[in-house]
Write an enzyme that holds these catalytic residues in place. Structure first.
Site, PDB file in Angstrom:
ATOM      1  N   MET A 126       0.842  -1.194   0.000  1.00  0.00           N
ATOM      2  CA  MET A 126       0.000   0.000   0.000  1.00  0.00           C
ATOM      3  C   MET A 126       0.883   1.252   0.000  1.00  0.00           C
ATOM      4  O   MET A 126       0.729   2.147  -0.822  1.00  0.00           O
ATOM      5  CB  MET A 126      -0.871   0.025   1.263  1.00  0.00           C
ATOM      6  CG  MET A 126      -1.816  -1.131   1.365  1.00  0.00           C
ATOM      7  SD  MET A 126      -2.743  -1.096   2.918  1.00  0.00           S
ATOM      8  CE  MET A 126      -1.810  -2.275   3.851  1.00  0.00           C
ATOM      9  N   PRO A 129       6.392   6.272  -1.071  1.00  0.00           N
ATOM     10  CA  PRO A 129       7.179   7.337  -0.441  1.00  0.00           C
ATOM     11  C   PRO A 129       6.310   8.564  -0.121  1.00  0.00           C
ATOM     12  O   PRO A 129       6.503   9.207   0.909  1.00  0.00           O
ATOM     13  CB  PRO A 129       8.248   7.659  -1.487  1.00  0.00           C
ATOM     14  CG  PRO A 129       8.408   6.378  -2.251  1.00  0.00           C
ATOM     15  CD  PRO A 129       7.038   5.750  -2.294  1.00  0.00           C
ATOM     16  N   GLY A 132       1.369   7.540   2.921  1.00  0.00           N
ATOM     17  CA  GLY A 132       1.400   6.602   4.045  1.00  0.00           C
ATOM     18  C   GLY A 132       0.044   6.547   4.710  1.00  0.00           C
ATOM     19  O   GLY A 132      -0.842   5.803   4.284  1.00  0.00           O
ATOM     20  N   GLU A 243      -7.055  -6.901  11.051  1.00  0.00           N
ATOM     21  CA  GLU A 243      -5.645  -6.568  10.830  1.00  0.00           C
ATOM     22  C   GLU A 243      -5.077  -5.800  12.020  1.00  0.00           C
ATOM     23  O   GLU A 243      -3.946  -6.028  12.437  1.00  0.00           O
ATOM     24  CB  GLU A 243      -5.488  -5.773   9.531  1.00  0.00           C
ATOM     25  CG  GLU A 243      -5.777  -6.647   8.297  1.00  0.00           C
ATOM     26  CD  GLU A 243      -5.938  -5.867   7.009  1.00  0.00           C
ATOM     27  OE1 GLU A 243      -5.600  -4.677   6.978  1.00  0.00           O
ATOM     28  OE2 GLU A 243      -6.419  -6.466   6.017  1.00  0.00           O
ATOM     29  N   GLN A 280      11.148  -2.001  46.910  1.00  0.00           N
ATOM     30  CA  GLN A 280       9.736  -1.648  46.737  1.00  0.00           C
ATOM     31  C   GLN A 280       9.478  -1.008  45.370  1.00  0.00           C
ATOM     32  O   GLN A 280       8.453  -1.254  44.736  1.00  0.00           O
ATOM     33  CB  GLN A 280       9.290  -0.690  47.854  1.00  0.00           C
ATOM     34  CG  GLN A 280       7.790  -0.511  47.866  1.00  0.00           C
ATOM     35  CD  GLN A 280       7.346   0.574  48.828  1.00  0.00           C
ATOM     36  OE1 GLN A 280       7.874   1.686  48.814  1.00  0.00           O
ATOM     37  NE2 GLN A 280       6.393   0.257  49.671  1.00  0.00           N
ATOM     38  N   LEU A 338      14.796  -1.933  34.530  1.00  0.00           N
ATOM     39  CA  LEU A 338      14.985  -2.833  35.678  1.00  0.00           C
ATOM     40  C   LEU A 338      16.088  -3.871  35.415  1.00  0.00           C
ATOM     41  O   LEU A 338      16.545  -4.540  36.339  1.00  0.00           O
ATOM     42  CB  LEU A 338      13.665  -3.531  36.037  1.00  0.00           C
ATOM     43  CG  LEU A 338      12.600  -2.592  36.640  1.00  0.00           C
ATOM     44  CD1 LEU A 338      11.260  -3.311  36.768  1.00  0.00           C
ATOM     45  CD2 LEU A 338      13.046  -2.039  37.995  1.00  0.00           C
ATOM     46  N   GLY A 365      -1.466   1.459  10.433  1.00  0.00           N
ATOM     47  CA  GLY A 365      -2.156   2.712  10.785  1.00  0.00           C
ATOM     48  C   GLY A 365      -1.518   3.225  12.071  1.00  0.00           C
ATOM     49  O   GLY A 365      -1.468   2.502  13.077  1.00  0.00           O
TER      50      GLY A 365
HETATM   51  C1  LIG Z   1       8.628  -2.108   9.575  1.00  0.00           C
HETATM   52  C2  LIG Z   1       7.487  -1.591   8.753  1.00  0.00           C
HETATM   53  C3  LIG Z   1       6.707  -2.491   8.042  1.00  0.00           C
HETATM   54  C4  LIG Z   1       5.668  -2.029   7.223  1.00  0.00           C
HETATM   55  N1  LIG Z   1       4.982  -2.927   6.446  1.00  0.00           N
HETATM   56  C5  LIG Z   1       4.124  -2.452   5.503  1.00  0.00           C
HETATM   57  C6  LIG Z   1       3.528  -3.334   4.540  1.00  0.00           C
HETATM   58  O1  LIG Z   1       3.733  -4.560   4.564  1.00  0.00           O
HETATM   59  N2  LIG Z   1       2.739  -2.798   3.574  1.00  0.00           N
HETATM   60  C7  LIG Z   1       2.484  -1.466   3.493  1.00  0.00           C
HETATM   61  O2  LIG Z   1       1.784  -1.058   2.601  1.00  0.00           O
HETATM   62  N3  LIG Z   1       3.025  -0.590   4.409  1.00  0.00           N
HETATM   63  C8  LIG Z   1       3.842  -1.061   5.394  1.00  0.00           C
HETATM   64  N4  LIG Z   1       4.404  -0.181   6.283  1.00  0.00           N
HETATM   65  C9  LIG Z   1       4.098   1.231   6.206  1.00  0.00           C
HETATM   66  C10 LIG Z   1       3.266   1.752   7.360  1.00  0.00           C
HETATM   67  O3  LIG Z   1       1.951   1.250   7.300  1.00  0.00           O
HETATM   68  C11 LIG Z   1       3.337   3.282   7.321  1.00  0.00           C
HETATM   69  O4  LIG Z   1       4.657   3.629   7.706  1.00  0.00           O
HETATM   70  C12 LIG Z   1       2.341   3.959   8.218  1.00  0.00           C
HETATM   71  O5  LIG Z   1       1.022   3.761   7.747  1.00  0.00           O
HETATM   72  C13 LIG Z   1       2.579   5.467   8.354  1.00  0.00           C
HETATM   73  O6  LIG Z   1       2.768   6.076   7.118  1.00  0.00           O
HETATM   74  P1  LIG Z   1       4.047   7.027   6.895  1.00  0.00           P
HETATM   75  O7  LIG Z   1       5.244   6.253   7.316  1.00  0.00           O
HETATM   76  O8  LIG Z   1       4.015   7.539   5.507  1.00  0.00           O
HETATM   77  O9  LIG Z   1       3.849   8.211   7.925  1.00  0.00           O
HETATM   78  P2  LIG Z   1       2.993   9.560   7.688  1.00  0.00           P
HETATM   79  O10 LIG Z   1       1.646   9.221   7.204  1.00  0.00           O
HETATM   80  O11 LIG Z   1       3.808  10.498   6.881  1.00  0.00           O
HETATM   81  O12 LIG Z   1       2.884  10.108   9.169  1.00  0.00           O
HETATM   82  C14 LIG Z   1       3.913  10.864   9.831  1.00  0.00           C
HETATM   83  C15 LIG Z   1       3.374  11.311  11.182  1.00  0.00           C
HETATM   84  O13 LIG Z   1       2.234  12.160  10.975  1.00  0.00           O
HETATM   85  C16 LIG Z   1       1.132  11.656  11.680  1.00  0.00           C
HETATM   86  N5  LIG Z   1      -0.110  11.896  10.944  1.00  0.00           N
HETATM   87  C17 LIG Z   1      -0.369  11.596   9.636  1.00  0.00           C
HETATM   88  N6  LIG Z   1      -1.633  11.928   9.329  1.00  0.00           N
HETATM   89  C18 LIG Z   1      -2.199  12.429  10.468  1.00  0.00           C
HETATM   90  C19 LIG Z   1      -3.485  12.930  10.799  1.00  0.00           C
HETATM   91  N7  LIG Z   1      -4.486  12.950   9.904  1.00  0.00           N
HETATM   92  N8  LIG Z   1      -3.710  13.369  12.054  1.00  0.00           N
HETATM   93  C20 LIG Z   1      -2.707  13.324  12.965  1.00  0.00           C
HETATM   94  N9  LIG Z   1      -1.470  12.863  12.728  1.00  0.00           N
HETATM   95  C21 LIG Z   1      -1.214  12.411  11.489  1.00  0.00           C
HETATM   96  C22 LIG Z   1       1.393  10.173  11.833  1.00  0.00           C
HETATM   97  O14 LIG Z   1       0.666   9.615  12.904  1.00  0.00           O
HETATM   98  C23 LIG Z   1       2.901  10.153  12.052  1.00  0.00           C
HETATM   99  O15 LIG Z   1       3.179  10.398  13.391  1.00  0.00           O
HETATM  100  C24 LIG Z   1       5.407  -0.638   7.154  1.00  0.00           C
HETATM  101  C25 LIG Z   1       6.162   0.250   7.912  1.00  0.00           C
HETATM  102  C26 LIG Z   1       7.197  -0.200   8.696  1.00  0.00           C
HETATM  103  C27 LIG Z   1       8.029   0.803   9.435  1.00  0.00           C
END
Ligand SMILES: Cc1cc2nc3c(=O)[nH]c(=O)nc-3n(C[C@H](O)[C@H](O)[C@H](O)COP(=O)(O)OP(=O)(O)OC[C@H]3O[C@@H](n4cnc5c(N)ncnc54)[C@H](O)[C@@H]3O)c2cc1C
Length: 378
Positions: A126, A129, A132, A243, A280, A338, A365
């Site tokens: 999904m 770059p 997300g 999920e 404690q 700890l 998410g």
């Molecule tokens: C180890 C790992 C495995 C993964 N595996 C998969 C996979 O198999 N398939 C796949 O498709 N993806 C995968 N992901 C991606 C993952 O789902 C995304 O990293 C995640 O959804 C967040 O997207 P982003 O990294 O682009 O962060 P961003 O969306 O850019 O978010 C950055 C920050 O802004 C905050 N933010 C964003 N929008 C809002 C909002 N509306 N309100 C408040 N705060 C907000 C977020 O909470 C976060 O703190 C993986 C990621 C990792 C690190």
């Protein structure tokens, strides 16, 4: 501890066999897999043989037709032992269910038995770059050209991405539209124009491969479309509760394991002529964490019961995901403390678990998005 009531004798026998599998087939190799950055395909085949893959899929498609509590057991046992390498749950309980729910009979016969045997590894792509949390912003396109789709775009952070033989690609078949233009297309490894990039270096979960995927005029048969064109977003929304609950299930099991390691360690370790556990402060900290873990356990088990009755809604699953993974982060930090300096040493499971846990608040998410979902129900 409050007795668990979600599992019967058959579940517990299965639990025993799963634990033995992890002790026999994963424990001796996990450290090497951490160095390699992936779990070898031979280990997937062994998991398939032992019935650990796609267990909930129908028997006619290679599964065992069992209920989702069996999946929860596999996740829990893996988490109790702190093995974050094998991406079995994503393969069996996220990727396979899309094929089972939306695939044609031919698609199911073609892919599910191979997945259940561990002969092919599944991933779901999904994230991009630039997209997300806001999934509707995906830019990868799949444009119909006769009997094919021509795919262009890029995905990142894909679990099982490097090992994957089959990727459910979230893309736009109608780029002018938002959610309504999204579709799911199965892309198989070896498709011309589909390449895998780096196995990304992470701060935790080093044995799990997390990759970048690139698509440059990749031609995929139109027969690989899952469900209908434009149905992608709708399909992705259907299984969100399950999920997210999976992440909560792993979080609680990880908390339980960390508590056990910490109680054992602080009982053994002596300073000022007594066990660390006899101070404690230690007992109060562990009492708080044990209480919170027990609350998490009861809540998550109840969510699993609701899921079994098809009554778990997205906001409750979001509560489970956000609260248990926040707890996991806090608990591992306290438990590491700890352990003193030993907690900072990678040879102690608490150190690895601390690093592995960080991503739980991000993927599936982010926890901020979970609060948005809960907030919408106020
Ligand atoms: C180890 C790992 C495995 C993964 N595996 C998969 C996979 O198999 N398939 C796949 O498709 N993806 C995968 N992901 C991606 C993952 O789902 C995304 O990293 C995640 O959804 C967040 O997207 P982003 O990294 O682009 O962060 P961003 O969306 O850019 O978010 C950055 C920050 O802004 C905050 N933010 C964003 N929008 C809002 C909002 N509306 N309100 C408040 N705060 C907000 C977020 O909470 C976060 O703190 C993986 C990621 C990792 C690190």
């Amino acid at each position: 501890m409050i007795p668990r009531s979600s599992y019967d004798e058959d579940h517990e026998m299965f639990r025993d066999s799963v634990r033995k599998f992890y002790e026999r087939e994963v424990a001796p190799h996990h450290a090497q897999w951490e160095k390699d950055g992936f779990v070898p395909k031979s280990a997937w085949a062994k998991a398939g043989e032992a019935g650990l893959l796609c267990a909930t899929m129908p028997e006619e498609y290679g599964g065992q037709g069992v209920d989702r509590r069996y999946s929860a057991i596999i996740m829990e046992e893996q988490a109790y032992l702190g093995f974050t390498g094998p991406g079995f749950s994503l393969h069996s309980d996220i990727v396979a269910p899309y094929i089972n729910a939306y695939g044609t009979d031919e698609q199911k016969k073609r892919w599910l038995p191979l997945m259940a045997r561990g002969e092919i590894i599944g991933a779901i792509a999904m994230t991009e770059p630039g997209a997300g949390s806001d999934l509707q912003g995906v830019k990868t396109t799949a444009i119909r050209d006769g009997e094919h789709y021509v795919i262009n775009g890029q995905k990142t952070f894909i679990t099982n991405g490097i090992n994957s033989d089959l990727v459910i690609l979230v893309c736009k078949t109608d780029p002018k539209q938002g959610a309504k233009g999204m579709s799911l297309i199965v892309v198989e490894a070896g498709t011309p124009g589909f390449t895998k990039g780096r196995n990304l270096e992470k701060i935790g979960m080093p044995a799990q491969d997390t990759g970048e995927l690139f698509f440059a005029d990749a031609r995929v048969p139109a027969a690989n479309l899952l469900g209908g064109e434009g149905q992608g977003f709708y399909m992705l929304m259907q299984e969100l509760a399950w999920e997210r609950l999976q992440i909560a299930i792993m979080a609680v099991a990880s908390c339980e394991a960390a508590l056990k390691w910490t109680i054992d360690y602080t009982r053994e370790r002596k300073q000022f002529g007594k066990s660390i556990l006899d101070f404690q402060n230690t007992r109060f900290k562990l009492a708080e964490l044990k209480t919170q873990t027990q609350i998490a356990r009861v809540f998550v088990d109840r969510c699993l019961d609701l899921l079994m009755d098809k009554k778990l809604d997205v906001s409750e699953a979001a509560m489970a995901k956000y609260w248990t993974t926040d707890l996991q982060g806090k608990l591992l930090d306290e438990c590491l403390q700890l352990h003193g300096g030993y907690g900072f040493m990678m040879e102690y499971p608490i150190a690895r678990a601390y690093l592995d846990a960080r991503v739980q608040r991000i993927y599936g998410g982010t926890n901020e998005i979970m609060k948005e979902l809960i907030g919408r129900t106020l």
